[in-house]
Design an enzyme around this catalytic site. Structure first.
Site, PDB file in Angstrom:
ATOM      1  N   GLY A   1      -0.156   4.021   4.610  1.00  0.00           N
ATOM      2  CA  GLY A   1       0.338   2.960   3.742  1.00  0.00           C
ATOM      3  C   GLY A   1       1.259   1.974   4.431  1.00  0.00           C
ATOM      4  N   SER A   2       1.545   0.873   3.791  1.00  0.00           N
ATOM      5  CA  SER A   2       2.444  -0.176   4.232  1.00  0.00           C
ATOM      6  C   SER A   2       2.134  -1.461   3.483  1.00  0.00           C
ATOM      7  CB  SER A   2       2.421  -0.365   5.745  1.00  0.00           C
ATOM      8  OG  SER A   2       1.107  -0.311   6.218  1.00  0.00           O
ATOM      9  N   ARG A   3       1.741  -2.539   4.216  1.00  0.00           N
ATOM     10  CA  ARG A   3       1.533  -3.820   3.521  1.00  0.00           C
ATOM     11  C   ARG A   3       0.484  -4.651   4.245  1.00  0.00           C
ATOM     12  NH1 ARG A   3       6.576  -7.606   3.202  1.00  0.00           N
ATOM     13  NH2 ARG A   3       5.376  -9.254   4.187  1.00  0.00           N
TER      14      ARG A   3
ATOM     15  N   MET B   1       0.846  -1.192   0.000  1.00  0.00           N
ATOM     16  CA  MET B   1       0.000   0.000   0.000  1.00  0.00           C
ATOM     17  C   MET B   1       0.881   1.241   0.000  1.00  0.00           C
ATOM     18  SD  MET B   1      -2.559  -1.272   3.015  1.00  0.00           S
ATOM     19  CE  MET B   1      -3.455   0.286   3.050  1.00  0.00           C
TER      20      MET B   1
END
Length: 216
Positions: free
Chosen positions: A185-187, A99
């Site tokens: 965001g990130s994952r 993300m």
């Protein structure tokens, strides 16, 4: 069926994500005060433009649009891009979705079922595309579904330093329900049970609640 990249979200009719207020309210307040004072103060004028731009960016980052939930056994829990598809030692397949800060940050339930556990695990904050992000701050979800136990992990990145679960253990959920927020965001990793074929491919864009992850 793969999701078309033509899908677009808009702030029109979108609500703001739960858990956004600690970041959003001070930014919007600063922008509002600087705009009011800009007519009388050069310093306020200097602050007004970047503060207003930042507030607009925050509104975009924390948008939470309504979605028409797709049909299918497993749908994407996150907006983003499929970063990897990896067979796991126990027979499951891990689908990792990266993300970016421009994606919607609200994650959704990939299947209907019951939340059997929500576990917060402290860790680091390296970029989510880095292999060492496996040890990042994360929240591990388990869902009891028609396919059995489904594991999903929200992973914080270099900027996203807070994961906000929306629902507790024991909650019954429908497919596509909002379940939590990763700020900035990130994952998100989703583990498909053995025998479930993956319909997406690496590099494909996904939309939470819209893109189907499995294949019949």
């Amino acid at each position: 069926m793969p999701h078309s990249s033509a899908h677009r979200d808009s702030l029109v009719g979108a609500r703001l994500a739960r858990g956004a207020s600690p970041w959003l309210l001070p930014t919007v307040a600063t922008a509002a005060v600087s705009l009011v004072r800009a007519r009388r103060s050069g310093a306020a004028r200097a602050v007004a433009v970047p503060a207003t731009a930042l507030a607009a960016g925050m509104l975009w980052f924390f948008r939470d649009p309504e979605r028409e939930i797709a049909e299918g056994r497993v749908i994407s829990p996150a907006d983003g891009v499929v970063q990897s598809i990896m067979p796991w030692k126990d027979g499951r397949t891990r689908v990792a979705i990266f993300m970016s800060p421009l994606n919607v940050h609200v994650n959704r339930a990939p299947l209907a079922g019951t939340v059997t556990s929500v576990e917060h695990i402290p860790g680091g904050f390296v970029p989510a595309f880095n292999k060492e992000s496996e040890n990042n701050e994360r929240v591990v979800w388990h869902f009891d579904t028609e396919l059995g136990d489904i594991e999903m992990i929200q992973i914080a990145g270099a900027v996203a330093r807070r994961i906000v679960p929306y629902i507790p253990e024991g909650t019954k959920i429908e497919q596509g329900d909002r379940i939590g927020l990763i700020r900035f965001g990130s994952r998100v990793d989703l583990y498909l049970p053995e025998g479930v074929e993956v319909a997406v491919e690496v590099g494909q864009k996904t939309v939470a609640g819209v893109t189907r992850i499995d294949r019949d």
